[in-house]
Scaffold this motif. Structure first.
Motif, mmCIF file in Angstrom:
data_model
loop_
_atom_site.group_PDB
_atom_site.id
_atom_site.type_symbol
_atom_site.label_atom_id
_atom_site.label_comp_id
_atom_site.label_asym_id
_atom_site.label_seq_id
_atom_site.Cartn_x
_atom_site.Cartn_y
_atom_site.Cartn_z
ATOM 1 N N ALA A 35 41.861 42.700 52.216
ATOM 2 C CA ALA A 35 40.791 42.022 51.475
ATOM 3 C C ALA A 35 41.353 40.824 50.716
ATOM 4 C CB ALA A 35 40.137 42.993 50.505
ATOM 5 N N VAL A 36 40.658 39.711 50.802
ATOM 6 C CA VAL A 36 41.045 38.510 50.067
ATOM 7 C C VAL A 36 39.945 38.164 49.072
ATOM 8 C CG1 VAL A 36 42.505 37.598 51.899
ATOM 9 C CG2 VAL A 36 40.113 36.961 51.817
ATOM 10 N N GLY A 37 40.332 37.483 48.006
ATOM 11 C CA GLY A 37 39.363 37.073 47.012
ATOM 12 C C GLY A 37 38.805 38.204 46.172
ATOM 13 N N ARG A 38 39.542 39.282 46.097
ATOM 14 C CA ARG A 38 39.070 40.462 45.370
ATOM 15 C C ARG A 38 38.801 40.148 43.893
ATOM 16 N NH1 ARG A 38 41.349 45.812 47.030
ATOM 17 N NH2 ARG A 38 39.280 46.642 47.081
ATOM 18 N N PHE A 39 39.613 39.279 43.295
ATOM 19 C CA PHE A 39 39.441 38.930 41.886
ATOM 20 C C PHE A 39 39.050 37.464 41.722
ATOM 21 C CE2 PHE A 39 42.703 42.356 41.811
ATOM 22 C CZ PHE A 39 41.920 43.309 41.192
ATOM 23 N N ALA A 40 38.347 36.915 42.694
ATOM 24 C CA ALA A 40 37.993 35.492 42.667
ATOM 25 C C ALA A 40 37.102 35.137 41.484
ATOM 26 C CB ALA A 40 37.314 35.091 43.969
#
Length: 145
Positions: A35-40
């Motif tokens: 997963a990418v951008g989890r804390f975006a």
């Protein structure tokens, strides 16, 4: 000479392991396996992590680049009969930059902020400058001042 080749191969293996771990992380993120951008959208957390990683990167880079040229370390290198001290210092700087590279890459994919990518690129450029080669090993491990 054989001992030097063994030590150099070990240092190069560690350096390549960090590079390959970073490439693997990039591939996993770009192929959407992790997963990418989890804390975006976590702006306060991103700001704190951004400040910490910027400071860590900017403090560690000059230390790693100049480590073998610091006066006390050069003096101790000239007194040592074996390259053990040099190998430990070289392993320290390769590992330190490798860990910082991985953390900046992880932060880039967690927060999707390009600043972390720029920090990782800067660390990668510095990594090229300290990568263990035969010439560098001979030059930095000499007994001369």
């Amino acid at each position: 000479m054989n001992h030097m080749n063994k030590d150099l191969k070990f240092l190069q293996t560690i350096a390549f392991m960090f590079l390959m771990a970073d490439v693997l992380l990039i591939l996993l993120a770009e192929l959407d396996i992790i997963a990418v951008g989890r804390f975006a959208d976590a702006t306060p957390n991103e700001f704190i992590v951004h400040i910490i990683m910027t400071l860590v990167t900017l403090v560690a880079l000059p230390i790693c680049l100049r480590l073998m040229h610091m006066k006390r370390i050069r003096e101790r290198l000239s007194k040592e009969n074996t390259p053990t001290y040099y190998n430990r210092l070289s392993l320290l700087r390769v590992s330190l930059l490798g860990v910082i590279l991985l953390i900046n890459t992880i932060c880039y994919y967690l927060f999707m902020k390009v600043t972390f990518l720029y920090l990782a690129i800067i660390v990668m450029l510095a990594y090229i400058l300290i990568f263990p080669t035969k010439n560098r090993y001979g030059y930095e491990n000499t007994k001369d001042e």
